[in-house]
Design a protein around this motif. Sequence first.
Motif, PDB file in Angstrom:
ATOM      1  N   GLU A  63      -8.896 -11.919  14.202  1.00  0.00           N
ATOM      2  CA  GLU A  63      -8.022 -13.326  13.660  1.00  0.00           C
ATOM      3  C   GLU A  63      -7.093 -13.207  12.766  1.00  0.00           C
ATOM      4  OE1 GLU A  63      -6.025 -14.716  16.339  1.00  0.00           O
ATOM      5  OE2 GLU A  63      -7.937 -14.008  17.708  1.00  0.00           O
ATOM      6  N   LEU A  64      -6.144 -13.849  12.142  1.00  0.00           N
ATOM      7  CA  LEU A  64      -5.366 -13.426  10.988  1.00  0.00           C
ATOM      8  C   LEU A  64      -6.678 -14.553   9.645  1.00  0.00           C
ATOM      9  CD1 LEU A  64      -3.764 -12.667   8.570  1.00  0.00           C
ATOM     10  CD2 LEU A  64      -1.716 -14.665  10.087  1.00  0.00           C
ATOM     11  N   ASN A  90      -2.504  -3.509  -1.801  1.00  0.00           N
ATOM     12  CA  ASN A  90      -3.004  -2.244  -1.224  1.00  0.00           C
ATOM     13  C   ASN A  90      -2.091  -2.326  -0.158  1.00  0.00           C
ATOM     14  OD1 ASN A  90      -5.933  -1.411   0.301  1.00  0.00           O
ATOM     15  ND2 ASN A  90      -5.160  -0.629  -1.947  1.00  0.00           N
ATOM     16  N   ASP A  91      -2.760  -3.626   0.884  1.00  0.00           N
ATOM     17  CA  ASP A  91      -2.296  -3.552   2.688  1.00  0.00           C
ATOM     18  C   ASP A  91      -0.914  -3.137   2.067  1.00  0.00           C
ATOM     19  OD1 ASP A  91      -4.878  -4.187   2.871  1.00  0.00           O
ATOM     20  OD2 ASP A  91      -4.658  -5.219   3.533  1.00  0.00           O
ATOM     21  N   VAL A  92       0.001  -2.550   1.690  1.00  0.00           N
ATOM     22  CA  VAL A  92       0.948  -3.140   2.472  1.00  0.00           C
ATOM     23  C   VAL A  92       1.481  -1.588   1.868  1.00  0.00           C
ATOM     24  CG1 VAL A  92       3.780  -3.235   1.400  1.00  0.00           C
ATOM     25  CG2 VAL A  92       2.702  -5.402   1.982  1.00  0.00           C
ATOM     26  N   PHE A  93       0.900  -1.319   0.558  1.00  0.00           N
ATOM     27  CA  PHE A  93       1.088   0.021   0.344  1.00  0.00           C
ATOM     28  C   PHE A  93       0.774   1.828   0.724  1.00  0.00           C
ATOM     29  CE2 PHE A  93       2.824  -1.296  -3.432  1.00  0.00           C
ATOM     30  CZ  PHE A  93       3.941  -1.350  -3.822  1.00  0.00           C
ATOM     31  N   SER A  94      -1.180   0.745   1.407  1.00  0.00           N
ATOM     32  CA  SER A  94      -1.367   1.668   2.241  1.00  0.00           C
ATOM     33  C   SER A  94      -1.270   2.247   3.436  1.00  0.00           C
ATOM     34  CB  SER A  94      -3.575   1.685   2.024  1.00  0.00           C
ATOM     35  OG  SER A  94      -3.448   0.354   2.503  1.00  0.00           O
ATOM     36  N   ALA A 112      -1.477  -4.437  10.392  1.00  0.00           N
ATOM     37  CA  ALA A 112      -1.674  -4.223  11.066  1.00  0.00           C
ATOM     38  C   ALA A 112      -2.433  -5.428  11.638  1.00  0.00           C
ATOM     39  CB  ALA A 112      -2.763  -2.764  11.432  1.00  0.00           C
ATOM     40  N   VAL A 113      -2.817  -6.056  11.358  1.00  0.00           N
ATOM     41  CA  VAL A 113      -3.496  -7.653  12.260  1.00  0.00           C
ATOM     42  C   VAL A 113      -2.523  -8.650  12.093  1.00  0.00           C
ATOM     43  CG1 VAL A 113      -5.096  -9.855  10.884  1.00  0.00           C
ATOM     44  CG2 VAL A 113      -5.751  -7.886  10.877  1.00  0.00           C
ATOM     45  N   SER A 133       8.516  -5.645  11.146  1.00  0.00           N
ATOM     46  CA  SER A 133       9.028  -7.158  11.348  1.00  0.00           C
ATOM     47  C   SER A 133       7.735  -7.113  10.790  1.00  0.00           C
ATOM     48  CB  SER A 133       8.921  -7.824  12.447  1.00  0.00           C
ATOM     49  OG  SER A 133      10.108  -7.255  12.947  1.00  0.00           O
ATOM     50  N   ALA A 134       6.360  -7.109  10.541  1.00  0.00           N
ATOM     51  CA  ALA A 134       5.181  -7.011  10.277  1.00  0.00           C
ATOM     52  C   ALA A 134       4.691  -6.362   8.659  1.00  0.00           C
ATOM     53  CB  ALA A 134       3.970  -6.785  11.055  1.00  0.00           C
ATOM     54  N   LEU A 135       5.633  -6.124   8.314  1.00  0.00           N
ATOM     55  CA  LEU A 135       5.392  -5.008   6.940  1.00  0.00           C
ATOM     56  C   LEU A 135       6.350  -6.304   6.059  1.00  0.00           C
ATOM     57  CD1 LEU A 135       6.285  -1.137   7.057  1.00  0.00           C
ATOM     58  CD2 LEU A 135       4.985  -2.537   5.936  1.00  0.00           C
TER      59      LEU A 135
END
Length: 289
Positions: A146-147, A200-204, A220-221, A233-235
Amino acid sequence: MARESIEWALSHGLISNGHRLRRADASGLAGRACPEGPVDRLRLLADLISWLFVMDDACDEDGLGAAPTQLAPTVAALLDVLDGHGIPTDGPAPAGPLGAALGDLCQRVRDAGTPGFLLRFVGEVREYLLALLWEAANREHGRVPELAEYVQMRRHTGAVHPSFTLTELAAGVLPDAASRTEPALVALDLLAADLVCWCNDVFSYGKENLARPDVHNLVAVIAAGGTGSDESSALRAAADRFNESLSAYLTTEAVILATGDDRLRPAVTARRNWIRATYDWSLAAARYA
């Protein structure tokens, strides 16, 4: 400093060649995070980042973190190093090269800082290792967290706190316990950790999703969260979350600086530097290309 950090990793047997670490540019990240630190302490920070890159790659790309039963013996051996605060023991090094290198880091933190600083570092690395077992359990069961759970655990899987600690050490900042427990600084610390990890999550995300899809990414979550978000949309939602937290960070930072308490100013500077360093390094490094 980049060459020295790769040579350090090679000398401890962490890597067989420097290809991955050259692409990761740990020294570039360390230099951005603490641009005015003395070379020996920047080397310590860069070597910690190199160690974390090797550990993360072993778990994420080489299969070590595919299941808790597979990762647990390595984590147990590394915890043994931390329990001994890096003091060498007779016999083979626990956890092999990873344990030998971690012991070296602990010894250098001991030599450069104070006993309290070493205890803080050891505790934060311990939290990182235990969080890797959480990731491994999720992978084994195909579980998407969960988020709220992900946000909490990401602060530890990202190893941001030990990185902040060695940045403060490199900058000559040794905040006392009273300063570290100031509510505003605690809030700032959590916001800074989130911002570093989410950047880091967005770039990776592109590289991770293409090579070996992994649920341990903010994008992804969000996409799996039942909101009907597609990848695009998630990005955007992840970027929006980053921007909202950045606004909250700046507000909290302003409150701290307005107090005029000079004890807190260096810690604030270290966290601001890390946020900017992560963004600039992510743009320039080849790790996520």
